[in-house]
Design an enzyme around this catalytic site. Structure first.
Site, mmCIF file in Angstrom:
data_model
loop_
_atom_site.group_PDB
_atom_site.id
_atom_site.type_symbol
_atom_site.label_atom_id
_atom_site.label_comp_id
_atom_site.label_asym_id
_atom_site.label_seq_id
_atom_site.Cartn_x
_atom_site.Cartn_y
_atom_site.Cartn_z
ATOM 1 N N LYS A 135 98.174 41.985 121.574
ATOM 2 C CA LYS A 135 96.797 41.711 121.142
ATOM 3 C C LYS A 135 96.481 40.257 121.505
ATOM 4 O O LYS A 135 96.136 39.426 120.662
ATOM 5 C CB LYS A 135 96.651 41.947 119.636
ATOM 6 C CG LYS A 135 95.206 41.965 119.138
ATOM 7 C CD LYS A 135 94.393 43.105 119.715
ATOM 8 C CE LYS A 135 93.007 43.136 119.094
ATOM 9 N NZ LYS A 135 92.134 44.150 119.744
ATOM 10 N N ASP A 189 94.991 48.298 120.646
ATOM 11 C CA ASP A 189 93.971 49.284 120.306
ATOM 12 C C ASP A 189 93.729 50.244 121.461
ATOM 13 O O ASP A 189 93.577 51.454 121.266
ATOM 14 C CB ASP A 189 92.664 48.618 119.859
ATOM 15 C CG ASP A 189 92.308 47.385 120.664
ATOM 16 O OD1 ASP A 189 93.095 46.984 121.546
ATOM 17 O OD2 ASP A 189 91.236 46.817 120.413
ATOM 18 N N ASP A 217 106.399 49.847 116.044
ATOM 19 C CA ASP A 217 106.479 50.760 114.907
ATOM 20 C C ASP A 217 105.318 51.752 114.953
ATOM 21 O O ASP A 217 105.491 52.960 114.781
ATOM 22 C CB ASP A 217 106.445 49.936 113.616
ATOM 23 C CG ASP A 217 106.892 50.726 112.398
ATOM 24 O OD1 ASP A 217 107.277 51.908 112.551
ATOM 25 O OD2 ASP A 217 106.854 50.172 111.290
ATOM 26 N N ASP A 227 105.287 56.103 115.937
ATOM 27 C CA ASP A 227 104.688 57.168 115.132
ATOM 28 C C ASP A 227 103.822 58.067 115.997
ATOM 29 O O ASP A 227 103.820 59.294 115.848
ATOM 30 C CB ASP A 227 103.856 56.571 114.001
ATOM 31 C CG ASP A 227 104.687 56.229 112.779
ATOM 32 O OD1 ASP A 227 105.850 56.657 112.721
ATOM 33 O OD2 ASP A 227 104.179 55.530 111.890
ATOM 34 N N TYR A 231 107.362 41.436 110.342
ATOM 35 C CA TYR A 231 108.262 42.093 109.391
ATOM 36 C C TYR A 231 109.332 41.133 108.864
ATOM 37 O O TYR A 231 109.848 41.313 107.764
ATOM 38 C CB TYR A 231 108.949 43.294 110.037
ATOM 39 C CG TYR A 231 108.036 44.474 110.296
ATOM 40 C CD1 TYR A 231 106.694 44.439 109.928
ATOM 41 C CD2 TYR A 231 108.507 45.622 110.910
ATOM 42 C CE1 TYR A 231 105.860 45.506 110.171
ATOM 43 C CE2 TYR A 231 107.673 46.705 111.152
ATOM 44 C CZ TYR A 231 106.347 46.637 110.782
ATOM 45 O OH TYR A 231 105.513 47.714 111.020
#
Length: 372
Positions: free
Chosen positions: A189, A221, A245, A249, A142
């Site tokens: 990851k 994942d 982020d 959610d 970001y």
């Protein structure tokens, strides 16, 4: 206690939900004999309209001088529908995080038993969920260098992390775990990304200094799947900016509404508190927005300054609103209560410890999360 609080209403429903948080803080002032001073400042799309900047210098100065910042939300449809806009509301939020050095975002995800019947997921799979996401906030993709080719057909975003950036939030997460279930899950990851491999290396080394904390490493994942299947398995989730982020959610789905998720963004000298939800411009002025995430963010603010009893009083009032079904339509579709009514009910039910009774069954443990 005396506190100076900067109020950034922002856009959409931001000013409406922030107004309810201030009602609750004023109730805390009166009940517990504190004195809070509030200074409003322009922010986001509203600030762009007035000054051409999403974070005007005056607003930044107010935030730096304040003991804490309480934020509403930012974003407008005109910018959502215009990806080529050079100046965007989100830039103000990123700049504020950077200039205040707010490197850690703390997001509790706690299921309230009295409203689980309205959750999207099966009740049995979410009962007992009580986790906190520690999201690194000022590094990663970001904030990395962004490039787009002259013909507009190729673009890139640099994801970059330093050992220092990883280390400082990792220590916060491990310290928080000491006061909870003593378990940290690093989400990365590392089988693909070099930055994730650095995260795993640094965090694994730091874990050796916290021998009483169990460290588990999980790919993003798999983590998204496990969050849906069995969120109660997690205690502290530690992760980078983008993955945090995404997982936040998911947290909103687990507890039943994005309108229930509070957050704290903290650094060495500054702190900002805001609901996780966006500006929801379609609901602006309709008195239907859920103010609970904003109110619980105010509870996190109180806990940050070691006002634990005051924070618990706010949480208890929120819990009472759930038990009495004084909620907005996102929690219960048949509800007749609006933003103002819910905010007034919660503020009116903030009482001192002598009247709180037993609040432990649904206390979301905000005070346990904001460890600086």
């Amino acid at each position: 206690m005396q506190l100076e609080i900067a109020l950034l209403g922002g856009d959409g429903i931001g000013p409406e939900v922030l107004e309810q948080s201030v009602k609750c803080l004023r109730a805390v002032e009166e009940t517990f004999n504190h004195e809070f001073t509030y200074t409003e400042a322009s922010f986001g799309a509203a600030a762009i309209s007035n000054t051409g900047k999403p974070l005007p210098e005056k607003t930044l100065t107010i935030c730096k001088r304040a003991d804490a910042v309480l934020c509403g939300a930012i974003g407008e449809i005109e910018y959502d529908n215009n990806p080529s806009a050079i100046i965007r509301p989100e830039q103000g939020l990123f700049q504020l995080r950077r200039d205040l050095e707010l490197f850690a975002c703390i997001r509790p995800v706690k299921v309230f038993p009295s409203i689980t019947r309205n959750a999207i997921l099966n009740n049995k799979s979410i009962i007992g969920t009580d986790l906190v996401i520690y999201r690194e906030l000022t590094g990663g993709i970001y904030f990395g260098k962004k490039e787009i080719s002259d013909d507009g057909r190729t673009a890139s975003d640099l994801c970059k992390y330093t050992e220092k950036e990883i280390s400082r939030i990792a220590h916060l997460a491990f310290k928080a775990a000491k006061k909870r279930k003593r378990k940290v899950t690093l989400v990365d990851k590392a089988n693909v990304l070099a930055t994730s491999r650095l995260w795993r290396k640094v965090v694994t080394e730091i874990a050796k200094s916290y021998s009483d904390i169990k460290l588990n490493c999980m790919y993003i994942d798999n983590a998204t799947v496990q969050m849906m299947k069995n969120p109660a398995q997690f205690d502290i989730i530690l992760t980078d900016n983008m993955f945090g982020d995404i997982l936040s959610d998911q947290g909103s789905v687990i507890i039943g509404s994005i309108g229930l998720l509070p957050s704290a963004s903290v650094g060495k000298d500054n702190a900002m508190f805001e609901p996780y939800h966006g500006s929801y411009p379609q609901a602006k002025g309709k008195n239907i927005a859920n103010p609970v995430a904003s109110i619980l963010s105010a509870a996190m603010l109180l806990s940050h300054f070691d006002l634990k009893e005051e924070s618990n009083a706010v949480v208890s009032a929120v819990r009472k609103s759930f038990q009495k079904k004084i909620v907005t339509t996102d929690i219960m579709g048949s509800s007749k209560y609006g933003t103002d009514y819910v905010g007034n009910f919660i503020a009116d039910n903030i009482v001192d410890s002598d009247d709180l009774g037993n609040i432990n069954d649904e206390n979301i443990g905000l005070g346990k999360s904001t460890i600086i």
